[in-house]
Design an enzyme around this catalytic site. Structure first.
Site, PDB file in Angstrom:
ATOM      1  N   ASP A   1       1.216  -0.920  -4.347  1.00 48.45           N
ATOM      2  CA  ASP A   1       0.184  -1.093  -3.924  1.00 48.45           C
ATOM      3  C   ASP A   1      -1.112  -0.363  -4.065  1.00 48.45           C
ATOM      4  OD1 ASP A   1      -1.811  -1.242  -1.591  1.00 48.45           O
ATOM      5  OD2 ASP A   1      -0.497  -0.480  -0.174  1.00 48.45           O
TER       6      ASP A   1
ATOM      7  N   ASP B   1      -8.025  -4.701  -2.505  1.00 50.53           N
ATOM      8  CA  ASP B   1      -6.712  -4.124  -2.378  1.00 50.53           C
ATOM      9  C   ASP B   1      -5.663  -5.164  -2.280  1.00 50.53           C
ATOM     10  OD1 ASP B   1      -4.547  -2.626  -1.171  1.00 50.53           O
ATOM     11  OD2 ASP B   1      -5.736  -1.727   0.410  1.00 50.53           O
TER      12      ASP B   1
HETATM   13 MN    MN Z   1      -3.363  -1.162  -0.210  1.00 53.66          MN
HETATM   14 MN    MN Z   2      -1.620   0.718   1.376  1.00 53.18          MN
END
Ligand code: MN
Ligand code: MN
Length: 309
Positions: free
Chosen positions: A92, A81
């Site tokens: 993101d 991530d």
């Molecule tokens: Mn993320």
């Molecule tokens: Mn996120």
């Protein structure tokens, strides 16, 4: 503004692809997070938060401390991530992969064929839930509607979404700007509108579908200025506010320049005085493995643009 988002989105997409290629048995987790953060900077961005590498039942909020010796093992279900920002405009995104063996295939893993198949199914289901969620996004849609689509996609595969983790709206310099995007069908009348920037991130598991806090935290965020007794803590807080504003940062990023236990002592004081917020590592409550997929989108009148495609 949209141009800035596109730039950070492009950085995230490129670095994500490079990170996927790097994943292999015996790679140090520390090397992977440092690689991701370094590549983001090389491309003209800044990490919007520390690269999260969450393995198996660890679901979110793990990044390496500076002394992390852990290695990726073949068969691990690894969530990468990552986030980048350009002048505060954040993208993101997350992806999940299975670690291959040295011979770069999926044979001879410490998993049965059935377990391996299940991992691939969880990855595909998270991606499919993300795609279906994104296809519902447009001006005026209730956030509950997005959660419903995620839940329906996941339960149709006899799997569960993680119900107590959500996506989020973002603003300049703000990773979670107030609107949550649920991964389950919940009564939620709040509507998304044109121009909203959303991170949509379904998590999929064969466990109970809830995460729980661990004691450890390696990611933190500035909350507020506080009177502090310890000089080191005062200096550290100033440095945090100056460098990261309200964006999450890694303890690892700040540890240099501190001797021995000084850093941990200072951080502990910042946390207990509520000057800094700790993101505790989250794991699946029943210990089951979890897959995640995430994109950032900008809401349009009749759809959305995926900036991390
Ligand atoms: Mn993320
Ligand atoms: Mn996120």
């Amino acid at each position: 503004m949209v141009e800035m988002y596109k730039k950070s989105g492009e950085i995230v997409s490129k670095v994500r692809a490079m990170a996927i290629k790097k994943v292999k048995e015996n790679l140090k987790v520390l090397d992977l997070v440092e690689f991701v953060e370094h590549e983001i900077k090389k491309m003209g961005g800044e990490p919007a938060f520390p690269c999260n590498i969450s393995i198996n039942e660890v679901t979110a909020h793990y990044t390496s401390p500076s002394n992390d010796e852990s290695l990726l093992k073949k068969g691990d279900l690894v969530k990468i991530d990552l986030g980048a920002h350009v002048d505060g405009y954040i993208a993101d995104s997350a992806v999940t992969v299975v670690v291959k063996g040295e011979t770069s295939d999926f044979t001879d893993l410490p998993l049965s064929e059935k377990e391996l198949e299940l991992q691939f199914k969880m990855i595909e289901t998270a991606q499919e839930a993300l795609e279906n969620a994104i296809s519902t996004v447009k001006d005026g849609v209730n956030v509950g509607e997005i959660g419903k689509v995620v839940e329906e996609t996941v339960t149709a595969k006899n799997l569960k979404p993680v119900s107590n983790l959500t996506g989020h709206s973002m603003d300049r310099w703000i990773l979670h700007s107030g609107l949550s995007i649920p991964n389950i069908n919940e009564e939620n009348r709040r509507k998304i509108v044109e121009g909203d920037v959303l991170a949509i991130e379904p998590f999929v598991t064969n466990g109970v579908g809830r995460v729980t806090d661990m004691k450890d935290a390696y990611i933190f965020r500035f909350l507020r200025d506080r009177p502090l007794r310890m000089v080191q803590a005062r200096k550290l807080l100033q440095q945090i506010e100056l460098n990261y504003k309200n964006l999450p940062f890694a303890g690892r990023w700040l540890q240099e320049g501190f001797k021995g236990r000084q850093f941990n002592l200072a951080m502990r004081q910042l946390i207990s005085s509520r000057a800094v917020y700790p993101y505790h590592v989250l794991t699946e409550k029943s210990g089951a493995r979890v897959a995640q997929a995430e994109h950032t989108v900008i809401v349009e009148s009749d759809g959305c643009e995926i900036i991390t495609q």
